[in-house]
Design a protein around this motif. Structure first.
Motif, PDB file in Angstrom:
ATOM      1  N   GLY A  24       0.841  -1.199   0.000  1.00 14.54           N
ATOM      2  CA  GLY A  24       0.000   0.000   0.000  1.00 14.54           C
ATOM      3  C   GLY A  24       0.868   1.237   0.000  1.00 14.54           C
ATOM      4  N   CYS A  25       0.852   1.933   1.111  1.00 16.87           N
ATOM      5  CA  CYS A  25       1.625   3.169   1.235  1.00 16.87           C
ATOM      6  C   CYS A  25       3.095   2.842   1.482  1.00 16.87           C
ATOM      7  CB  CYS A  25       1.074   3.984   2.397  1.00 16.87           C
ATOM      8  SG  CYS A  25       1.969   5.516   2.687  1.00 16.87           S
ATOM      9  N   PRO A  26       4.002   3.421   0.703  1.00 19.55           N
ATOM     10  CA  PRO A  26       5.422   3.111   0.866  1.00 19.55           C
ATOM     11  C   PRO A  26       6.111   3.878   1.979  1.00 19.55           C
ATOM     12  CG  PRO A  26       5.137   4.634  -0.948  1.00 19.55           C
ATOM     13  CD  PRO A  26       3.751   4.314  -0.422  1.00 19.55           C
ATOM     14  N   PHE A  29       6.588   3.283   8.506  1.00 19.20           N
ATOM     15  CA  PHE A  29       5.654   3.146   9.629  1.00 19.20           C
ATOM     16  C   PHE A  29       4.183   3.142   9.218  1.00 19.20           C
ATOM     17  CE2 PHE A  29       9.305   5.763  10.979  1.00 19.20           C
ATOM     18  CZ  PHE A  29       9.971   4.794  11.700  1.00 19.20           C
ATOM     19  N   CYS A  30       3.878   3.319   7.939  1.00 19.55           N
ATOM     20  CA  CYS A  30       2.465   3.342   7.543  1.00 19.55           C
ATOM     21  C   CYS A  30       2.003   1.919   7.271  1.00 19.55           C
ATOM     22  CB  CYS A  30       2.263   4.233   6.325  1.00 19.55           C
ATOM     23  SG  CYS A  30       0.523   4.624   6.021  1.00 19.55           S
ATOM     24  N   ASP A  31       2.558   1.281   6.246  1.00 23.14           N
ATOM     25  CA  ASP A  31       2.156  -0.079   5.925  1.00 23.14           C
ATOM     26  C   ASP A  31       3.228  -1.126   6.232  1.00 23.14           C
ATOM     27  OD1 ASP A  31      -0.342   0.517   5.136  1.00 23.14           O
ATOM     28  OD2 ASP A  31      -0.091  -0.006   3.031  1.00 23.14           O
ATOM     29  N   ARG A  72      -1.244   8.280  11.198  1.00 23.96           N
ATOM     30  CA  ARG A  72      -2.389   7.817  10.420  1.00 23.96           C
ATOM     31  C   ARG A  72      -2.139   8.165   8.955  1.00 23.96           C
ATOM     32  NH1 ARG A  72      -7.658  10.164   9.215  1.00 23.96           N
ATOM     33  NH2 ARG A  72      -6.912  12.194   9.934  1.00 23.96           N
ATOM     34  N   HIS A  73      -2.573   7.295   8.032  1.00 21.25           N
ATOM     35  CA  HIS A  73      -2.386   7.613   6.616  1.00 21.25           C
ATOM     36  C   HIS A  73      -3.340   8.725   6.201  1.00 21.25           C
ATOM     37  CE1 HIS A  73      -1.253   6.958   2.409  1.00 21.25           C
ATOM     38  NE2 HIS A  73      -2.497   7.329   2.179  1.00 21.25           N
ATOM     39  N   VAL A  74      -2.791   9.907   5.987  1.00 24.58           N
ATOM     40  CA  VAL A  74      -3.541  11.032   5.421  1.00 24.58           C
ATOM     41  C   VAL A  74      -2.698  11.610   4.298  1.00 24.58           C
ATOM     42  CG1 VAL A  74      -4.822  11.620   7.525  1.00 24.58           C
ATOM     43  CG2 VAL A  74      -2.615  12.686   7.096  1.00 24.58           C
ATOM     44  N   LYS A 115       2.523  10.086  -1.468  1.00 18.05           N
ATOM     45  CA  LYS A 115       1.215  10.697  -1.171  1.00 18.05           C
ATOM     46  C   LYS A 115       1.000  10.947   0.311  1.00 18.05           C
ATOM     47  CE  LYS A 115      -1.489   9.335  -5.171  1.00 18.05           C
ATOM     48  NZ  LYS A 115      -2.640   8.583  -5.669  1.00 18.05           N
ATOM     49  N   HIS A 116       1.538  10.085   1.144  1.00 18.22           N
ATOM     50  CA  HIS A 116       1.374  10.233   2.596  1.00 18.22           C
ATOM     51  C   HIS A 116       1.904  11.617   2.999  1.00 18.22           C
ATOM     52  CE1 HIS A 116       1.209   7.962   6.609  1.00 18.22           C
ATOM     53  NE2 HIS A 116       1.539   9.210   6.922  1.00 18.22           N
ATOM     54  N   GLN A 117       1.051  12.391   3.657  1.00 12.28           N
ATOM     55  CA  GLN A 117       1.450  13.759   4.022  1.00 12.28           C
ATOM     56  C   GLN A 117       2.735  13.740   4.850  1.00 12.28           C
ATOM     57  OE1 GLN A 117       1.737  15.930   6.795  1.00 12.28           O
ATOM     58  NE2 GLN A 117       2.014  17.637   5.398  1.00 12.28           N
TER      59      GLN A 117
HETATM   60 ZN   LIG Z   1       0.610   6.128   4.373  1.00  9.89          ZN
END
Ligand SMILES: [Zn+2]
Length: 145
Positions: A24-26, A29-31, A72-74, A115-117
């Protein structure tokens, strides 16, 4: 902000590897279970070092380059909750007082790699480069002090 030619190659290679590896998000700590060191954190935000720091920001040599990352993924600042805004503001203010520039790219920016802020915290030296020669690619440059 710019990378010198050598650090630009490292940066591009790491980003490519991250995107290929991520489901998902690269972003760390996100995915994934990143092993990257957390320098500071609160309930909603991490502060980590940028793996490949910028070399030049606003014509000055970069001494340190950190990032504030929402846990959090934003993808935009406008998605922050009230608590995230408060805790983001506390961290940004603390690092600003330590001499860091606080910088985040807009959502539509073509230079935004993930994309992750994320918000850059960039500390520079006091020396203004006298001459910057930029090649065609906006991130490859030669500098003369
Ligand atoms: Zn993310």
């Amino acid at each position: 902000m710019y990378h010198y030619r050598k650090t630009r190659k490292t940066y591009t290679k790491l980003n490519k590897t991250d995107k290929e590896r991520a489901i998902g998000c690269p972003f760390p700590f996100c995915d994934d279970d990143s092993t990257q060191e957390i320098l500071d954190q609160n309930d909603t935000m991490y502060v980590i070092a940028n793996r490949v720091k910028y070399d030049v920001f606003e014509g000055r040599r970069v001494l340190d380059h950190l990032m504030i990352i929402p846990k959090r993924h934003v993808e935009t600042l406008s998605e922050f909750t009230r608590q995230e805004w408060q805790q983001f503001g506390e961290l940004a203010g603390r690092y600003e007082a330590l001499g860091y520039n606080v910088y985040a790219r807009g959502v539509a920016s073509v230079s935004r790699s993930v994309k992750h802020q994320h918000t850059h915290l960039i500390k520079c030296d006091d020396h203004q480069h006298k001459l910057l020669i930029q090649s065609q690619h906006p991130y490859m440059m030669i500098h003369v002090r």
